[in-house]
Design a protein around this motif. Sequence first.
Motif, mmCIF file in Angstrom:
data_model
loop_
_atom_site.group_PDB
_atom_site.id
_atom_site.type_symbol
_atom_site.label_atom_id
_atom_site.label_comp_id
_atom_site.label_asym_id
_atom_site.label_seq_id
_atom_site.Cartn_x
_atom_site.Cartn_y
_atom_site.Cartn_z
ATOM 1 N N ARG A 172 -55.234 9.992 47.868
ATOM 2 C CA ARG A 172 -55.492 11.005 46.850
ATOM 3 C C ARG A 172 -54.600 10.777 45.627
ATOM 4 O O ARG A 172 -55.059 10.795 44.483
ATOM 5 C CB ARG A 172 -55.227 12.400 47.432
ATOM 6 N N GLU A 173 -53.341 10.531 45.892
ATOM 7 C CA GLU A 173 -52.402 10.297 44.791
ATOM 8 C C GLU A 173 -52.807 9.098 43.937
ATOM 9 O O GLU A 173 -52.776 9.163 42.706
ATOM 10 C CB GLU A 173 -51.016 9.999 45.374
ATOM 11 N N ILE A 174 -53.178 8.016 44.622
ATOM 12 C CA ILE A 174 -53.584 6.799 43.893
ATOM 13 C C ILE A 174 -54.810 7.086 43.027
ATOM 14 O O ILE A 174 -54.862 6.711 41.857
ATOM 15 C CB ILE A 174 -53.879 5.650 44.884
ATOM 16 N N PHE A 175 -55.793 7.788 43.602
ATOM 17 C CA PHE A 175 -57.013 8.089 42.849
ATOM 18 C C PHE A 175 -56.698 8.931 41.617
ATOM 19 O O PHE A 175 -57.176 8.665 40.521
ATOM 20 C CB PHE A 175 -58.027 8.822 43.740
ATOM 21 N N LEU A 176 -55.890 9.958 41.817
ATOM 22 C CA LEU A 176 -55.578 10.854 40.696
ATOM 23 C C LEU A 176 -54.841 10.104 39.588
ATOM 24 O O LEU A 176 -55.094 10.293 38.405
ATOM 25 C CB LEU A 176 -54.725 12.027 41.186
ATOM 26 N N ARG A 177 -53.944 9.238 39.998
ATOM 27 C CA ARG A 177 -53.109 8.546 39.032
ATOM 28 C C ARG A 177 -53.870 7.439 38.313
ATOM 29 O O ARG A 177 -53.724 7.236 37.118
ATOM 30 C CB ARG A 177 -51.899 7.963 39.768
ATOM 31 N N GLU A 178 -54.719 6.695 39.048
ATOM 32 C CA GLU A 178 -55.211 5.417 38.512
ATOM 33 C C GLU A 178 -56.661 5.401 38.029
ATOM 34 O O GLU A 178 -57.010 4.610 37.159
ATOM 35 C CB GLU A 178 -55.045 4.323 39.576
ATOM 36 N N MET A 179 -57.535 6.218 38.639
ATOM 37 C CA MET A 179 -58.962 6.064 38.324
ATOM 38 C C MET A 179 -59.238 6.176 36.831
ATOM 39 O O MET A 179 -59.980 5.389 36.255
ATOM 40 C CB MET A 179 -59.788 7.093 39.096
ATOM 41 N N GLY A 180 -58.606 7.146 36.195
ATOM 42 C CA GLY A 180 -58.836 7.386 34.773
ATOM 43 C C GLY A 180 -58.438 6.216 33.887
ATOM 44 O O GLY A 180 -58.952 6.063 32.777
ATOM 45 N N THR A 181 -57.558 5.361 34.369
ATOM 46 C CA THR A 181 -57.109 4.250 33.531
ATOM 47 C C THR A 181 -58.134 3.126 33.472
ATOM 48 O O THR A 181 -58.069 2.271 32.597
ATOM 49 C CB THR A 181 -55.774 3.645 34.043
ATOM 50 N N VAL A 182 -59.081 3.085 34.430
ATOM 51 C CA VAL A 182 -60.056 1.993 34.428
ATOM 52 C C VAL A 182 -61.505 2.482 34.423
ATOM 53 O O VAL A 182 -62.434 1.697 34.595
ATOM 54 C CB VAL A 182 -59.865 1.050 35.647
#
Lengths: 487, 210
Positions: A172-182
């Motif tokens: 969950r943390e990874i998705f919240l942090r990273e998805m928006g960047t790509v």
Amino acid sequence: MTLQTTSHTFLGMPPFPEAARAALANTQQRRNLAHATATIRGKRALVVGEVERWEELRVAGADAKDEALHHLPHYLEQLEENLTARGATVHWARDAEEANRIVVDLVRATGSDEVVKVKSMATQEIELNEALEAAGISAWETDLAELIVQLGHDRPSHILVPAIHRNRAEIREIFLREMGTVGRAAPEDLTSEPARLAEAARLHLREKFLRARVAVSGANFAIADTGTLVVVESEGNGRMCLTLPQTLISVVGVEKVLPTFADLGTMMQLLPRSSTGERMNPYTSMWTGVHEGDGPQDVHVVLLDNGRSAVLEDELGRQALRCIRCSACLNVCPVYERTGGHAYGSVYPGPIGAVLNPQLRGTSSPIDKSLPYASSLCGACFEACPVRIDIPALLVDLRTKVVDEASGRSPEAASMRATAWMFGDHRRLEAAQRASTLAGRLLGGRSLRSIPGLGAWTQARDVPNPPRETFRQWWARTHGDDEEAGS
Amino acid sequence: MSAREEILSRLRTATADIITQPGARGEVPVIGVASPGPEQTLELFAENVADYRASVTRCRPDEVGQAVAAALVRARAHVLLVPDGVDATWVEPLRDSGIRVVRDEGLTADQLDGIDAVVTASRVGIATTGTIVLDHADDQGRRALTLVPDQHVCVIRADQVVHDVPDAVAMLDPVRALTWISGPSATSDIELDRVEGVHGPRTLDVVIVS
Ligand code: SF4
């Protein structure tokens, strides 16, 4: 004999015991792994137990692969002929660099600056994503676990579930942090519920699928007598990649060949039950060159050697090329369960990785020298293997090679010999471990490093207090039952 | 030397010790379970399909239309895609239902994404695994049609269901594109728990006709 070049990612890897020490210290990862492998072991045992003729299937599976491997030039030429006749273009790559160059050139020719990717061990092995990146082409991994690994700037740790070392909260943390960047960001109210996480991946990747013009895949099987490629998957990301883009490039290790389409009658029973522990995986796609008006019209297949021909040379060792990457051997391995996949210093972890990496890359690097020792030779991997690869026998053979090469002089060779001596006989290992457990009770807080005769493995664990239960004892206690049910 | 020549030559050297001819192993063994009888096979098929959390309806040929309509209503589908070769009686009852029926006139991926459901026939069913295989003939449509919409209603005749995997493999034509479907899209990537619904259709309805 032309070996594979060890990639920079793994070149400086410490030997297995050192890498394992770091992994063993990571309690979160160990907990995630223990939970996940226990789950999958149970599922596999159930669905394998359902099949009365399982042993016959294993023999037939091994025979099918052996038939192909023993006559590999013949079947590869047949595969090429059938693929070409059905409109596909076949390329040959001696090594990773050549394969990457072929793929980069093909993508460039389409004018696209991105590709969608189906999870593929072969493209991980050649580090295609890095090569594409260097050429200014974005490679989007679309398998959920691969996506987690890619977004987490992480490395895969399991053949089938590359993010097996991550739990739901971390994902969950990874998705919240990273998805928006790509691309499309994760919903702000994302919870760690698996269904919500899967939904977030669906939304994030859909825009990429819909606009993708080029896809890159591997193949689980390549059928010589028809030219059919087969991709086995669960989520539908494979179908998306294999169906929607105009151009499809599949990188296929030469050992993926099966002689005939009829062999799928065996393999499609062995693979799903051994890998995800299901009667059948949700989706399997089979395509034979170009299908007019349906799916990619520009179809390429890159046949990859990259060290495989060297593995094939060894009469005993060549059976490792039967591997269908089901990951059953990882899931039953007491060493893997404790150390995780990263310690193996390769995209191929676990028992099969301990065999295949030194075979493919030779035994000159510290990591490849030590891998044949990353096993207690308990035999669970052979029992689980759907194509009957005798992993313990191959490990022992590789150990002999490592020791011979070191000519028994260097201190490293001596420590290897000690380990070999200890692991070479399970009674000795058990005695040593019992002694170490006992010593733990007696020693109180003192470190065990100085106890003679325990070898590198004890040092790697670096435990001030040896466990009251060794993993061998623990294995006997917790796995005794499902072993029987599973074989 | 070209890469092709070099690889083939390496492989020839590597297998120089092999003295058998290709094909020496003989016929591929057929290892499967024989059907204990048509009705048992059908029951096992229905049970295994349902085990993947697909919904299963059994009906007579003249009831297919109602079964399809009911599945669409359950999933609240408004737009249904129908490949050209589908039996017209399957969508007949939808005429006054408010569900819009569309045909594949070269729909783009984006257009397919706006469609709720698709109804198709199938090629073969496998009882021991609960699998349906599509060979994308006219009554199933090209591959994208059964992939992008979120619901797939799949109609299979009882006589298309075989007992075990090798029976199915023997019936398939490898020259066609083939899609094996066992339940709705799923993943086990999060802690190895199976979660239904990732990229493929999240709802799979199977209608067995006998
Ligand atoms: S060695 Fe056998 S058990 Fe391990 S991944 Fe390969 S096929 Fe599966």
